[in-house]
Design a protein around this motif. Structure first.
Motif, PDB file in Angstrom:
ATOM      1  N   PHE A  16     -14.055  -8.182  -7.035  1.00  0.00           N
ATOM      2  CA  PHE A  16     -14.975  -8.757  -6.048  1.00  0.00           C
ATOM      3  C   PHE A  16     -15.822  -7.598  -5.549  1.00  0.00           C
ATOM      4  CE2 PHE A  16     -11.116 -11.413  -5.705  1.00  0.00           C
ATOM      5  CZ  PHE A  16     -11.659 -12.656  -5.989  1.00  0.00           C
ATOM      6  N   VAL A  19     -14.252  -4.122  -5.369  1.00  0.00           N
ATOM      7  CA  VAL A  19     -12.781  -4.173  -5.288  1.00  0.00           C
ATOM      8  C   VAL A  19     -12.194  -4.764  -6.557  1.00  0.00           C
ATOM      9  CG1 VAL A  19     -10.813  -5.130  -4.022  1.00  0.00           C
ATOM     10  CG2 VAL A  19     -12.895  -4.513  -2.783  1.00  0.00           C
ATOM     11  N   ALA A  21      -9.508  -6.447  -7.668  1.00  0.00           N
ATOM     12  CA  ALA A  21      -8.404  -7.194  -7.045  1.00  0.00           C
ATOM     13  C   ALA A  21      -7.245  -7.389  -8.014  1.00  0.00           C
ATOM     14  CB  ALA A  21      -8.904  -8.538  -6.539  1.00  0.00           C
ATOM     15  N   PRO A  40       2.181  -5.499  -1.285  1.00  0.00           N
ATOM     16  CA  PRO A  40       1.560  -5.371   0.037  1.00  0.00           C
ATOM     17  C   PRO A  40       0.381  -6.330   0.236  1.00  0.00           C
ATOM     18  CG  PRO A  40       1.631  -3.241  -1.123  1.00  0.00           C
ATOM     19  CD  PRO A  40       2.096  -4.276  -2.086  1.00  0.00           C
ATOM     20  N   ASN A  41      -0.055  -6.487   1.465  1.00  0.00           N
ATOM     21  CA  ASN A  41      -1.260  -7.275   1.767  1.00  0.00           C
ATOM     22  C   ASN A  41      -2.420  -6.730   0.954  1.00  0.00           C
ATOM     23  OD1 ASN A  41       0.050  -7.240   4.963  1.00  0.00           O
ATOM     24  ND2 ASN A  41      -0.331  -9.132   3.902  1.00  0.00           N
ATOM     25  N   ALA A  43      -2.776  -6.932  -2.256  1.00  0.00           N
ATOM     26  CA  ALA A  43      -2.365  -6.450  -3.584  1.00  0.00           C
ATOM     27  C   ALA A  43      -2.963  -7.276  -4.720  1.00  0.00           C
ATOM     28  CB  ALA A  43      -0.836  -6.457  -3.688  1.00  0.00           C
ATOM     29  N   GLY A  44      -3.409  -8.502  -4.402  1.00  0.00           N
ATOM     30  CA  GLY A  44      -3.992  -9.351  -5.448  1.00  0.00           C
ATOM     31  C   GLY A  44      -3.157 -10.567  -5.807  1.00  0.00           C
ATOM     32  N   LYS A  45      -2.137 -10.863  -5.007  1.00  0.00           N
ATOM     33  CA  LYS A  45      -1.221 -11.972  -5.326  1.00  0.00           C
ATOM     34  C   LYS A  45      -1.931 -13.325  -5.308  1.00  0.00           C
ATOM     35  CE  LYS A  45       1.462 -10.876  -1.824  1.00  0.00           C
ATOM     36  NZ  LYS A  45       0.681  -9.748  -1.248  1.00  0.00           N
ATOM     37  N   THR A  46      -2.652 -13.597  -4.213  1.00  0.00           N
ATOM     38  CA  THR A  46      -3.354 -14.886  -4.117  1.00  0.00           C
ATOM     39  C   THR A  46      -4.453 -14.977  -5.167  1.00  0.00           C
ATOM     40  OG1 THR A  46      -2.829 -15.118  -1.768  1.00  0.00           O
ATOM     41  CG2 THR A  46      -4.709 -16.376  -2.571  1.00  0.00           C
ATOM     42  N   GLU A 167       3.232 -17.951  -0.089  1.00  0.00           N
ATOM     43  CA  GLU A 167       3.713 -17.693   1.276  1.00  0.00           C
ATOM     44  C   GLU A 167       3.929 -18.983   2.053  1.00  0.00           C
ATOM     45  OE1 GLU A 167       2.055 -14.433   3.426  1.00  0.00           O
ATOM     46  OE2 GLU A 167       1.402 -13.475   1.575  1.00  0.00           O
ATOM     47  N   HIS A 199       6.782 -12.680   1.386  1.00  0.00           N
ATOM     48  CA  HIS A 199       7.028 -11.381   2.008  1.00  0.00           C
ATOM     49  C   HIS A 199       8.462 -11.250   2.501  1.00  0.00           C
ATOM     50  CE1 HIS A 199       3.135  -9.463   1.791  1.00  0.00           C
ATOM     51  NE2 HIS A 199       2.543 -10.561   2.217  1.00  0.00           N
TER      52      HIS A 199
HETATM   53  N1  LIG Z   1     -13.136 -14.471  -2.632  1.00  0.00           N
HETATM   54  C1  LIG Z   1     -13.072 -13.156  -2.390  1.00  0.00           C
HETATM   55  N2  LIG Z   1     -14.188 -12.427  -2.144  1.00  0.00           N
HETATM   56  C2  LIG Z   1     -14.118 -11.104  -1.931  1.00  0.00           C
HETATM   57  N3  LIG Z   1     -12.984 -10.386  -1.934  1.00  0.00           N
HETATM   58  C3  LIG Z   1     -11.831 -11.040  -2.168  1.00  0.00           C
HETATM   59  C4  LIG Z   1     -11.810 -12.460  -2.407  1.00  0.00           C
HETATM   60  N4  LIG Z   1     -10.512 -12.841  -2.608  1.00  0.00           N
HETATM   61  C5  LIG Z   1      -9.785 -11.712  -2.494  1.00  0.00           C
HETATM   62  N5  LIG Z   1     -10.554 -10.634  -2.235  1.00  0.00           N
HETATM   63  C6  LIG Z   1     -10.095  -9.235  -2.102  1.00  0.00           C
HETATM   64  O1  LIG Z   1      -9.233  -8.966  -3.205  1.00  0.00           O
HETATM   65  C7  LIG Z   1      -8.117  -8.182  -2.800  1.00  0.00           C
HETATM   66  C8  LIG Z   1      -6.841  -8.948  -3.090  1.00  0.00           C
HETATM   67  O2  LIG Z   1      -6.720 -10.021  -2.164  1.00  0.00           O
HETATM   68  P1  LIG Z   1      -5.586 -11.125  -2.256  1.00  0.00           P
HETATM   69  O3  LIG Z   1      -5.907 -12.161  -1.244  1.00  0.00           O
HETATM   70  O4  LIG Z   1      -5.448 -11.578  -3.667  1.00  0.00           O
HETATM   71  O5  LIG Z   1      -4.300 -10.297  -1.826  1.00  0.00           O
HETATM   72  P2  LIG Z   1      -2.826 -10.809  -1.483  1.00  0.00           P
HETATM   73  O6  LIG Z   1      -1.891  -9.955  -2.294  1.00  0.00           O
HETATM   74  O7  LIG Z   1      -2.730 -12.274  -1.630  1.00  0.00           O
HETATM   75  O8  LIG Z   1      -2.683 -10.376   0.049  1.00  0.00           O
HETATM   76  P3  LIG Z   1      -1.863 -11.082   1.261  1.00  0.00           P
HETATM   77  O9  LIG Z   1      -0.440 -10.623   1.121  1.00  0.00           O
HETATM   78  O10 LIG Z   1      -2.498 -10.506   2.490  1.00  0.00           O
HETATM   79  O11 LIG Z   1      -2.036 -12.557   1.157  1.00  0.00           O
HETATM   80  C9  LIG Z   1      -8.328  -7.873  -1.332  1.00  0.00           C
HETATM   81  O12 LIG Z   1      -8.964  -6.623  -1.244  1.00  0.00           O
HETATM   82  C10 LIG Z   1      -9.240  -8.994  -0.868  1.00  0.00           C
HETATM   83  O13 LIG Z   1     -10.022  -8.601   0.228  1.00  0.00           O
END
Ligand SMILES: Nc1ncnc2c1ncn2[C@@H]1O[C@H](COP(=O)(O)OP(=O)(O)OP(=O)(O)O)[C@@H](O)[C@H]1O
Ligand SMILES: [Mg+2]
Length: 253
Positions: A16, A19, A21, A40-41, A43-46, A167, A199
């Motif tokens: 993105f 980044v 991701a 960690p928050n 990390a790219g899981k979602t 989550e 988590h």
């Molecule tokens: N639609 C988007 N547009 C821009 N950046 C995004 C988008 N979706 C995710 N990101 C970025 O991609 C990276 C991974 O985000 P993601 O939400 O996948 O993490 P996560 O592991 O699910 O975190 P959490 O534990 O906080 O839910 C982060 O830096 C986030 O800001």
């Protein structure tokens, strides 16, 4: 039934802006597994779940589901194939009833072709998650734990073969958590393969047959729970030393 893995992801890549991701992520999920996905928050899981369900399109790499290339599928196609997920931020249609919300899931995934049939499918799943008393209540009136159950019922009404839980237990107290664990076990017992983003390590270790660790978009470790949580890289990236001592014993039990 085919012996091939249910899900096979190879070289998956998503940025993105600046980044990265998800970076060159490759893994497989076998039928009937419960795979814990931690990290960690940010990390790219979602993002990984969004890629697998067609919500976000990858910049590179391939996703095979039950042998079929689903890399560029749309969300409704993913649902029809049996790929379902819950959302990290629960978002029901607030003014619709619980039954209507769940029935919408069945219709979206093509598990019903009429409203009546969808409501029948919905009623079954509402009973399964224990929400019958609230079937006719507007979704907006539900407590947090019941909103989570609604999210489960909705994704189950989609008839999933692979269910990704993002989550889904956040914010629950200890008794509610025990109920949620029991529900996830009953879902797995139905033969549904699960990827569990979580988590709470008590939940991850209590359910997972295998654990994968994402860090800065990279899959830094995957394996048996006790091996993964003892890995110094995982401890440093996510768990912390104190945790390793405490849960090292738990995983051995
Ligand atoms: N639609 C988007 N547009 C821009 N950046 C995004 C988008 N979706 C995710 N990101 C970025 O991609 C990276 C991974 O985000 P993601 O939400 O996948 O993490 P996560 O592991 O699910 O975190 P959490 O534990 O906080 O839910 C982060 O830096 C986030 O800001
Ligand atoms: Mg997330």
């Amino acid at each position: 039934m085919s012996k091939a893995p249910l899900l096979r992801v190879s070289g998956l890549e998503k940025s993105f802006g600046g980044v990265r991701a998800v970076r060159q992520v490759s893994f497989e999920v076998g039928r009937g597994e419960i795979v814990g996905l931690i990290g960690p928050n940010g990390a790219g899981k979602t993002t990984l779940v969004n890629l697998i369900t067609g919500v976000v399109r990858p910049d590179g790499g391939r996703i095979l589901f039950d042998g079929a290339d689903v890399t560029t599928q749309r969300p409704f196609q993913a649902a029809r194939r049996g790929l379902a997920r819950t959302f990290q931020i629960v978002q029901p249609f607030p003014q619709m009833t619980v039954l209507e919300n769940v029935a919408a899931g069945a219709l979206f995934a093509g598990k019903a072709t009429s409203r009546r049939e969808a409501e029948r499918v919905a009623a079954e799943q509402i009973a399964f998650v224990g929400l019958q008393p609230f079937a006719d209540a507007p979704a907006v009136s539900l407590t947090l734990p019941n909103r989570k159950r609604l999210e489960f019922a909705k994704s189950l009404a989609m008839g999933p073969r692979l269910l990704m839980l993002d989550e889904v237990n956040a914010g629950l107290n200890s008794a509610e958590l025990d109920n949620a664990l029991d529900l996830i076990r009953r879902i797995a017992a139905r033969g549904i393969t699960i990827i569990l983003i979580e988590h709470l390590m008590k939940v991850v270790l209590g359910l997972s047959t295998r654990i994968m660790v994402l860090h800065h978009g990279e899959l830094i470790r995957a394996g048996a729970p006790r091996d993964v949580i003892a890995d110094p890289r995982v401890v440093e990236a996510y768990l912390g030393q104190k945790f390793a001592k405490r849960y090292g014993r738990l995983a051995d039990a």
